[in-house]
Scaffold this motif. Structure first.
Motif, PDB file in Angstrom:
ATOM      1  N   ASP A 193      16.440 -81.964 -24.753  1.00 46.11           N
ATOM      2  CA  ASP A 193      16.319 -81.937 -23.509  1.00 46.11           C
ATOM      3  C   ASP A 193      15.883 -84.088 -23.326  1.00 46.11           C
ATOM      4  O   ASP A 193      16.766 -84.644 -23.993  1.00 46.11           O
ATOM      5  CB  ASP A 193      15.025 -81.489 -22.846  1.00 46.11           C
ATOM      6  N   ARG A 194      14.565 -84.208 -23.967  1.00 49.06           N
ATOM      7  CA  ARG A 194      13.835 -85.618 -24.155  1.00 49.06           C
ATOM      8  C   ARG A 194      14.085 -86.467 -22.418  1.00 49.06           C
ATOM      9  O   ARG A 194      14.140 -87.527 -22.643  1.00 49.06           O
ATOM     10  CB  ARG A 194      14.445 -86.441 -24.939  1.00 49.06           C
TER      11      ARG A 194
ATOM     12  N   LEU B  95       9.671 -90.382 -35.643  1.00 52.37           N
ATOM     13  CA  LEU B  95       8.342 -91.573 -34.548  1.00 52.37           C
ATOM     14  C   LEU B  95       8.869 -91.786 -33.047  1.00 52.37           C
ATOM     15  O   LEU B  95       8.140 -92.703 -32.414  1.00 52.37           O
ATOM     16  CB  LEU B  95       8.665 -92.770 -35.419  1.00 52.37           C
ATOM     17  N   ASP B  96      10.221 -91.954 -33.059  1.00 53.04           N
ATOM     18  CA  ASP B  96      10.636 -91.917 -31.282  1.00 53.04           C
ATOM     19  C   ASP B  96      10.644 -90.985 -30.959  1.00 53.04           C
ATOM     20  O   ASP B  96       9.649 -92.065 -29.102  1.00 53.04           O
ATOM     21  CB  ASP B  96      12.605 -92.208 -31.558  1.00 53.04           C
ATOM     22  N   LEU B  97      10.323 -89.920 -30.561  1.00 60.80           N
ATOM     23  CA  LEU B  97       9.549 -89.037 -30.099  1.00 60.80           C
ATOM     24  C   LEU B  97       7.611 -89.746 -29.672  1.00 60.80           C
ATOM     25  O   LEU B  97       7.322 -89.564 -28.516  1.00 60.80           O
ATOM     26  CB  LEU B  97       9.654 -87.746 -29.875  1.00 60.80           C
ATOM     27  N   LEU B  98       7.188 -89.554 -30.669  1.00 64.26           N
ATOM     28  CA  LEU B  98       5.663 -90.375 -30.879  1.00 64.26           C
ATOM     29  C   LEU B  98       5.515 -91.175 -29.547  1.00 64.26           C
ATOM     30  O   LEU B  98       4.742 -91.444 -28.722  1.00 64.26           O
ATOM     31  CB  LEU B  98       4.725 -90.246 -31.982  1.00 64.26           C
TER      32      LEU B  98
ATOM     33  N   ASP C 206      10.005 -77.664 -13.836  1.00 59.99           N
ATOM     34  CA  ASP C 206      11.016 -77.754 -14.701  1.00 59.99           C
ATOM     35  C   ASP C 206      11.232 -77.295 -16.209  1.00 59.99           C
ATOM     36  O   ASP C 206      12.762 -76.485 -16.677  1.00 59.99           O
ATOM     37  CB  ASP C 206      12.540 -78.933 -14.297  1.00 59.99           C
ATOM     38  N   ASP C 207      10.701 -77.864 -17.039  1.00 63.37           N
ATOM     39  CA  ASP C 207      10.723 -77.271 -18.146  1.00 63.37           C
ATOM     40  C   ASP C 207      10.627 -76.382 -18.525  1.00 63.37           C
ATOM     41  O   ASP C 207      11.164 -76.122 -19.337  1.00 63.37           O
ATOM     42  CB  ASP C 207       8.986 -78.655 -18.857  1.00 63.37           C
TER      43      ASP C 207
END
Length: 530
Positions: free
Chosen positions: A75-76, A105-108, A308-309
């Motif tokens: 998702d993101r 690291l991108d999601l963090l 929704d999630d």
């Protein structure tokens, strides 16, 4: 008793939420006494009854439920669910835990940038310049009457032993005890705090009541040492990581640890008394736990942020991906850990198939694991394989393998009352560690629990030939174990022959989809006797 002139500050402390926003474990229906929505009810109650309040989280927020996994992998979109939760409940600060790095690291970085409150860690620094990598090491709060509360964030430095190197690239991890001592000295010298609160994503290496050692002194958990060395310099040590339920005092330092998955929240109360010359004196302090089961209902306003999630997650979980022929169920995980079992054989065979390794080891992670029924869904996969592990193939000697099996054999003890087996206390305290008992494929072995610890491997062969200490084999295992996690030091720093950067849940799901039908099989290559 509170004096008329004193001021009381309440600190609410959550830790190791592990993505549990809803009161569910995702394994089946029914409202469970856990989840941040239940704690949200208690948080709103406390806010309505308390004039001065700080709300802190101690890390391991981003990983642990299918909702968080689905968001990270598929998702993101929009604000990160963890940040939505933190913002809605008006958290004042969050400390980074080890599982914050599991999805890279991108999601963090997204979760941090989406959050309205600061994320703290004095122990995680940039390799290039040694400066704190995430925001700031501490924050000064003045919640009431000019009282200055210093909140220092500390993260266990053991992360490189577990995490994928790509997920922590450019980061260094400092010893928790040394960093705490240095930063507390800095705070005391420069910030004139009325109280110092250390939020430590780590636990206790010794029994808080007796001081007796409870685990090897690896540096993963240093809570007791912090209370010993910094008694008088810190007032409160809020801990996590071990998933224990603790509230009390060690060497004059108030301590708390609120379990995991939102099962509890710590409530710390600090009473300050004005000094005649000005300023404040901390007159009284204490901690207790508020259990999620105290909340009659989950906070519906809070849950509305994730509808929704949750719907997307539930749809994904219920997708059928294959079926079984034969029995891959686990009626009793304890029995399944005593002899080769079709489910663990399946996991090991998949690991060997996708990597080409000669040998494999895998665990039944929890006592809630139930294997597969006739029809396999994603819910079945993530319910049995609950961690976002990747795979590594390492080169081990026969000596390494024997030592690893001896470590596994420590899982069991003779139960003198029944004459059978029981799980050893070392694997139950300070928290259950069923995930640290592996079952191997590709070798034939017998563990005899009647023998002394360290001498329990009474058979170790491959193809009918005993393994010699200097023989070498390629072995596939999860990334946590390959880093020595679970006191498997004999596996650390071994030559890595191959890495598979895909989550094991995805590997299992893809294998099942491609196979369509999973055949249950078991070659009975190992057993436990007593």
């Amino acid at each position: 008793m509170t004096s008329p002139q004193s001021v009381v500050l309440t600190i609410l402390h959550t830790s190791d939420i592990h993505g549990h926003l809803y009161p569910t474990d995702y394994r089946g229906p029914g409202d469970k006494p856990l989840g941040l929505a239940k704690l949200a009810t208690l948080i709103r109650r406390e806010r309505s009854q308390t004039a001065s309040l700080l709300l802190l989280d101690n890390g391991d927020f981003l990983q642990g439920t299918p909702l968080m996994y689905h968001y990270a992998k598929f998702d993101r979109s929009g604000v990160h669910p963890a940040a939505r939760a933190l913002n809605a409940l008006r958290y004042d600060a969050v400390v980074l835990g080890n599982h914050e790095f599991n999805y890279g690291l991108d999601l963090l970085d997204q979760a941090i940038s989406d959050s309205n409150c600061p994320w703290l860690s004095a122990t995680i620094t940039r390799t290039t310049d040694g400066q704190p990598a995430y925001g700031q090491p501490y924050r000064i709060f003045t919640p009431v009457a000019g009282i200055r509360i210093a909140v220092l964030g500390i993260t266990t430095p053991y992360i490189p032993n577990w995490e994928e190197p790509a997920h922590i690239e450019g980061l260094s991890f400092e010893d928790a005890l040394e960093a705490t001592a240095r930063w507390v000295a800095h705070i005391r010298a420069n910030e004139n705090p009325d109280a110092v609160v250390v939020c430590y994503h780590g636990g206790f290496e010794r029994d808080p009541a007796t001081g007796a050692p409870t685990e090897p002194l690896t540096g993963e958990n240093q809570g007791y040492a912090i209370c010993e060395r910094l008694a008088g310099d810190i007032d409160v040590l809020l801990t996590g990581h071990q998933h224990r339920l603790l509230a009390g005092e060690v060497n004059g330092v108030v301590i708390a640890q609120p379990g995991s998955a939102g099962q509890a929240m710590a409530r710390v109360e600090l009473e300050f008394e004005p000094r005649p010359e000005g300023g404040w004196t901390l007159r009284r302090k204490g901690a207790r736990l508020l259990m999620a089961e105290e909340a009659d209902t989950a906070d519906e306003e809070f849950l509305s942020l994730f509808v929704d999630d949750e719907q997307r997650t539930q749809h994904w979980l219920d997708q059928p991906i294959g079926r079984t022929e034969g029995d891959l169920s686990i009626p009793d995980p304890f029995i399944a850990r005593q002899a080769d079992h079709a489910f663990t054989e399946f996991v090991n065979r998949v690991q060997m198939a996708v990597t080409g390794a000669e040998l494999s080891c895998a665990a039944i992670f929890t006592n809630e694991a139930r294997g597969f029924g006739d029809r396999i869904t994603m819910r079945d996969v993530v319910s049995n394989y609950i961690y976002p592990n990747t795979l590594k193939v390492v080169r081990l000697s026969g000596r390494d393998i024997r030592e690893a099996l001896e470590q596994n054999a420590r899982y069991f003890e003779k139960d003198e009352s029944s004459g059978g087996l029981r799980v050893s206390d070392a694997y139950l305290e300070p928290k259950p560690q069923h995930f640290n008992y592996d079952m191997w494929e590709g070798i034939d072995y017998v563990l005899d629990i009647s023998k002394p610890v360290g001498q329990r491997v009474v058979k170790l062969e491959r193809g009918g030939i005993p393994l010699e200490p200097d023989d070498h084999f390629t072995v596939v295992m999860n990334s946590y174990r390959a880093g020595g996690g679970g006191n498997f030091d004999m596996l650390k720093n071994k030559p890595v022959m191959r890495e598979i950067p895909t989550d094991m849940t995805e590997i299992l799901a893809d294998f099942i989809r491609e196979s369509e039908v999973v055949q249950a099989g078991c070659d009975h290559n190992w057993k436990v006797i007593y």
